[in-house]
Design a protein around this motif. Structure first.
Motif, PDB file in Angstrom:
ATOM      1  N   UNK A  32      -8.198  -9.025  54.941  1.00  0.00           N
ATOM      2  CA  UNK A  32      -9.144  -8.579  56.236  1.00  0.00           C
ATOM      3  C   UNK A  32      -8.032  -7.647  57.073  1.00  0.00           C
ATOM      4  N   UNK A  33      -9.739  -6.815  57.422  1.00  0.00           N
ATOM      5  CA  UNK A  33      -9.344  -5.690  59.389  1.00  0.00           C
ATOM      6  C   UNK A  33      -9.689  -6.128  59.802  1.00  0.00           C
ATOM      7  N   UNK A  34      -9.110  -5.974  61.357  1.00  0.00           N
ATOM      8  CA  UNK A  34      -9.405  -6.804  62.574  1.00  0.00           C
ATOM      9  C   UNK A  34      -9.147  -5.334  63.327  1.00  0.00           C
ATOM     10  N   UNK A  35     -10.419  -5.118  64.572  1.00  0.00           N
ATOM     11  CA  UNK A  35     -10.186  -4.143  66.103  1.00  0.00           C
ATOM     12  C   UNK A  35     -10.416  -5.760  66.502  1.00  0.00           C
ATOM     13  N   UNK A  36      -9.381  -5.262  67.845  1.00  0.00           N
ATOM     14  CA  UNK A  36      -9.053  -6.292  68.523  1.00  0.00           C
ATOM     15  C   UNK A  36      -9.217  -5.966  69.840  1.00  0.00           C
ATOM     16  N   UNK A  37      -9.919  -6.151  70.837  1.00  0.00           N
ATOM     17  CA  UNK A  37      -9.731  -5.711  72.084  1.00  0.00           C
ATOM     18  C   UNK A  37     -11.457  -6.333  73.505  1.00  0.00           C
ATOM     19  N   UNK A  38     -10.676  -6.490  74.865  1.00  0.00           N
ATOM     20  CA  UNK A  38     -11.143  -7.194  75.391  1.00  0.00           C
ATOM     21  C   UNK A  38     -12.381  -6.004  76.322  1.00  0.00           C
ATOM     22  N   UNK A  39     -12.203  -4.761  75.461  1.00  0.00           N
ATOM     23  CA  UNK A  39     -13.101  -4.082  76.179  1.00  0.00           C
ATOM     24  C   UNK A  39     -14.029  -4.038  75.331  1.00  0.00           C
ATOM     25  N   UNK A  40     -14.599  -4.765  74.635  1.00  0.00           N
ATOM     26  CA  UNK A  40     -15.476  -4.650  73.287  1.00  0.00           C
ATOM     27  C   UNK A  40     -16.394  -5.190  74.265  1.00  0.00           C
ATOM     28  N   UNK A  41     -16.158  -6.375  75.090  1.00  0.00           N
ATOM     29  CA  UNK A  41     -16.871  -7.159  74.954  1.00  0.00           C
ATOM     30  C   UNK A  41     -17.833  -6.641  76.178  1.00  0.00           C
ATOM     31  N   UNK A  42     -18.022  -4.788  76.791  1.00  0.00           N
ATOM     32  CA  UNK A  42     -18.883  -4.057  77.989  1.00  0.00           C
ATOM     33  C   UNK A  42     -18.763  -3.100  77.250  1.00  0.00           C
ATOM     34  N   UNK A  43     -18.500  -3.050  76.241  1.00  0.00           N
ATOM     35  CA  UNK A  43     -19.266  -1.556  74.965  1.00  0.00           C
ATOM     36  C   UNK A  43     -20.074  -1.912  73.483  1.00  0.00           C
ATOM     37  N   UNK A  44     -21.105  -1.758  73.361  1.00  0.00           N
ATOM     38  CA  UNK A  44     -21.956  -1.630  72.889  1.00  0.00           C
ATOM     39  C   UNK A  44     -21.204  -0.337  71.987  1.00  0.00           C
ATOM     40  N   UNK A  45     -22.076   0.273  70.411  1.00  0.00           N
ATOM     41  CA  UNK A  45     -21.604   1.044  70.369  1.00  0.00           C
ATOM     42  C   UNK A  45     -20.148   0.526  69.404  1.00  0.00           C
ATOM     43  N   UNK A  46     -19.299  -0.592  69.455  1.00  0.00           N
ATOM     44  CA  UNK A  46     -18.389  -0.530  68.506  1.00  0.00           C
ATOM     45  C   UNK A  46     -18.080  -0.756  67.183  1.00  0.00           C
ATOM     46  N   UNK A  47     -18.507  -1.537  66.843  1.00  0.00           N
ATOM     47  CA  UNK A  47     -19.156  -2.438  65.399  1.00  0.00           C
ATOM     48  C   UNK A  47     -20.137  -1.080  64.849  1.00  0.00           C
ATOM     49  N   UNK A  48     -20.510   0.532  65.485  1.00  0.00           N
ATOM     50  CA  UNK A  48     -21.210   1.010  64.940  1.00  0.00           C
ATOM     51  C   UNK A  48     -19.963   2.505  64.224  1.00  0.00           C
ATOM     52  N   UNK A  49     -18.749   2.022  65.840  1.00  0.00           N
ATOM     53  CA  UNK A  49     -18.192   2.873  65.259  1.00  0.00           C
ATOM     54  C   UNK A  49     -16.933   2.848  64.585  1.00  0.00           C
ATOM     55  N   UNK A  50     -16.859   1.209  64.590  1.00  0.00           N
ATOM     56  CA  UNK A  50     -16.028   0.114  63.227  1.00  0.00           C
ATOM     57  C   UNK A  50     -16.541   0.433  61.580  1.00  0.00           C
ATOM     58  N   UNK A  51     -17.938   0.481  61.600  1.00  0.00           N
ATOM     59  CA  UNK A  51     -17.915   0.907  60.580  1.00  0.00           C
ATOM     60  C   UNK A  51     -18.680   2.075  59.803  1.00  0.00           C
ATOM     61  N   UNK A  52     -18.847   3.284  60.405  1.00  0.00           N
ATOM     62  CA  UNK A  52     -18.999   4.389  60.165  1.00  0.00           C
ATOM     63  C   UNK A  52     -17.425   4.832  59.921  1.00  0.00           C
ATOM     64  N   UNK A  53     -16.489   4.400  60.331  1.00  0.00           N
ATOM     65  CA  UNK A  53     -14.523   4.699  60.427  1.00  0.00           C
ATOM     66  C   UNK A  53     -15.126   4.621  58.858  1.00  0.00           C
ATOM     67  N   UNK A  54     -15.037   2.975  58.418  1.00  0.00           N
ATOM     68  CA  UNK A  54     -15.165   2.235  56.974  1.00  0.00           C
ATOM     69  C   UNK A  54     -15.631   3.226  56.302  1.00  0.00           C
ATOM     70  N   UNK A  55     -17.048   3.605  56.189  1.00  0.00           N
ATOM     71  CA  UNK A  55     -18.050   4.691  55.498  1.00  0.00           C
ATOM     72  C   UNK A  55     -17.304   5.864  55.028  1.00  0.00           C
ATOM     73  N   UNK A  56     -17.241   6.156  56.154  1.00  0.00           N
ATOM     74  CA  UNK A  56     -16.549   7.666  55.848  1.00  0.00           C
ATOM     75  C   UNK A  56     -15.251   8.168  55.395  1.00  0.00           C
ATOM     76  N   UNK A  57     -14.289   6.612  54.539  1.00  0.00           N
ATOM     77  CA  UNK A  57     -13.252   6.236  53.947  1.00  0.00           C
ATOM     78  C   UNK A  57     -13.612   6.405  52.297  1.00  0.00           C
ATOM     79  N   UNK A  58     -15.792   5.340  52.117  1.00  0.00           N
ATOM     80  CA  UNK A  58     -16.026   5.146  51.082  1.00  0.00           C
ATOM     81  C   UNK A  58     -15.045   3.224  51.108  1.00  0.00           C
ATOM     82  N   UNK A  59     -14.664   2.549  52.042  1.00  0.00           N
ATOM     83  CA  UNK A  59     -14.314   1.678  51.687  1.00  0.00           C
ATOM     84  C   UNK A  59     -15.558   0.509  52.241  1.00  0.00           C
TER      85      UNK A  59
END
Lengths: 405, 405
Positions: free
Chosen positions: A341-368
């Protein structure tokens, strides 16, 4: 003047030389004008030595008596540190669980603290003495010795800090703080100077291993700032408090991970919540804890479930489900143990949309490939093939945590 | 059914193998239908190991903290024995000083027991459990840990036996009883099957070393029969009680001796008890205990005194007297350190005149010069040149204790 609780782990008091160094550090804090309460673990190696002795007598020794045996480890370290501080000309007194009235339930080996009266502790502080308390131990209501289980000394320190309303609880360990991720995987990992309790809870439960989750929970409950420091290099560290990080802070504070997860698929289960209830009841009966749960409805009749369990419980969980396959009306049951299991953690997420998009793009770029997803207000967790774990951690750390050049 | 207290010393619990053997012995006593309370020392070597740790920090460590450290030794042995008994299918529970309410004064390192409430101990016995108590330790009225000093575990056992009105207190050690004299000096020395408390008190104080004098005093006070046994061969032993031996018994029970005495002469002191009082006050001020005192009046003006002190105190005693020679009006002060005390002890002496005559004839036959004499109802002690000690012991043993052929 502040009231400070300082906790030192086994490696910090692992030799006479290290105990002398801790004495210097405690005396320095006292000389800065603070009231100091010290909470200690056993000298490193001592608890294992004692367990070995017990195992020579009985491979499953009496839980009550094992606690009587193990608590001698902390009793040795507190008396030695008290001697070292007294030798330096300061008043110090070692105190055991019964002397501080640390009352627990009677679950030997994994007791929970119910109450700390601390009358004597306050008395010692009023008389300007440095109090040195044996961690990890308690007494049940009948006066039997108990131990608090894994991470017990951290919990002792935080609960004692709560009982005397300390200004700060300092956890001295062999690392100098909480990192954005494991430096052994990502050399660019940085020590965080500040995280919130919420973030630390997610970190602890996701395998950061610096602090036990129960001690973080307790510190949050009492609202006592926690500071993680290295006893070898005490000038830096990580502060954990309710304060939110400042605006410049990163959206994501850290990348946590856990290799000890295994995945179980229970496919083609008949519609109806009672079947999920049956599955969860089976796990509960055998004491198997479930981390992630996923549900996919194929149609109005069949459902596929996915669960993650600790890898230690994987074989047993598969067996239990398979032998009850009829009862839970499953078409097939299968498992994969080599997942992480890999997780990104941060209270900053609450106010930032687009985190999930960055997260999954990063994994997709590595074909994970992502097998399971779980989210909360302040984290995104995914389950992936274990062999891609390091790659995923580095990719996510680069996206969220690499300093701008 | 009897209520029996069994005390095992350090060598009796010196290894896991020995602890298993003690568990067998305790279970056997229980299976004979008795209620059993066990009192233990630390595993042999453990106390020295802990003292070494403390000395690495401070050559004169805090007395309070040293007691906290040392009491872990007994805590380890009681928990291990409890595990071994539980493994054998019997109910057992280890108990520490605070759990048995062993209250002492606050003289760390040499505390004295003031009271044992034993409420919980009685409760455990009523519930048919074998209670295993950590010896050597107590708690002062403030709850601080104390230790009882040399022979402490024997004292714990006897005081606990007194508190619960036990039928017998068995002291298991590495010898199988009390001997007529030291077998290393006189190969014909025999184990006594029975001695009285009075005799044993004289034996203990004269260096027999099997039982500490405080534990014999305590057993006498509570009138609890003491039995000294070998844990390696528990079928024999020596019973110590108020009962007088039968009429066939020897007039003299044993030949005791002490090599650690030194002799000091203070000669030509002015007449008047105030000078003796001054000398004794000097000794008391410096904590030097005097064993024998002798006084010879030359005439109406001058007196010669002779004192014996422990050899460890010899140099200091000579110095103190010499530097106060004027104050005590002595013409000369001199000392002899290589002396020894030999004693014949026996309640049979009370009713037999002629013992003294036999005693001094035996020494005269060997041309052993007597330097000082001291007697009580049940003993004759003499001070002689240390080099004749073995000869004197054998001669007296032959006269009084060799079986008739």
């Amino acid at each position: 003047m502040a009231l400070i609780v300082q906790k030192f782990g086994g490696t910090s008091v692992g030799s006479i030389e290290r105990i002398e160094a801790v004495a210097d550090l405690v005396v320095k804090t006292k000389q800065q004008g603070h009231q100091v309460v010290v909470v200690l673990s056993a000298m490193s190696g001592e608890t294992n030595r004692l367990i070995e002795l017990a195992k020579q007598i009985d491979s499953r020794p009496s839980a009550r008596e094992l606690d009587v045996l193990l608590t001698t480890g902390e009793q040795v370290s507190v008396s030695l540190l008290a001697m070292a501080i007294i030798k330096r000309g300061h008043s110090a007194v070692s105190l055991l669980a019964d002397q501080v009235n640390i009352r627990t339930d009677n679950m030997f080996g994994k007791a929970r603290i119910e109450e700390i009266a601390a009358t004597r502790l306050k008395h010692e502080l009023e008389h300007n003495r440095i109090a040195i308390i044996a961690g990890f131990q308690g007494r049940d209501i009948e006066g039997n010795i108990t131990t608090l289980g894994r991470g017990g000394t951290d919990t002792s320190a935080v609960e004692i800090a709560g009982a005397i309303n300390a200004d700060e609880c300092q956890i001295y360990t062999d690392v100098d703080g909480v990192y954005t991720t494991d430096p052994r995987i990502e050399p660019n990992a940085r020590r965080m100077s500040h995280v919130t309790f919420e973030e630390m809870l997610e970190m602890a439960s996701l395998g950061a291993k610096v602090l036990h989750i129960r001690s973080v929970e307790a510190a949050g409950k009492y609202n006592i700032p926690l500071r993680v420091l290295s006893s070898f290099n005490p000038d830096q560290g990580t502060l954990i408090s309710f304060e939110e990080p400042d605006v410049q802070a990163n959206i994501v504070s850290g990348i946590a991970f856990n290799r000890d997860e295994s995945l179980i698929y229970v496919n083609g289960v008949h519609q109806g919540t009672e079947n999920l209830a049956k599955i969860l009841k089976l796990f509960a009966e055998f004491g198997i804890e479930i981390d992630m749960i996923n549900q996919v409805n194929h149609n109005f009749e069949k459902i596929d479930y996915a669960f993650t369990v600790h890898t230690n419980d994987f074989e047993q969980a598969l067996e239990i489900l398979t032998s009850n396959q009829g009862g839970i009306s499953a078409e097939s049951i299968k498992g994969i143990s080599n997942v992480a299991k890999v997780s990104a953690v941060g209270v900053g997420m609450k106010s930032h949309s687009g985190v999930a998009s960055l997260f999954f793009n990063a994994l997709a770029d590595e074909n994970i490939k992502v097998m399971l997803v779980s989210t909360s207000e302040i984290k995104i967790s995914v389950l992936i093939d274990e062999k891609y774990l390091e790659l995923a951690v580095r990719a996510l750390h680069k996206v969220f945590l690499t300093e701008n050049e």
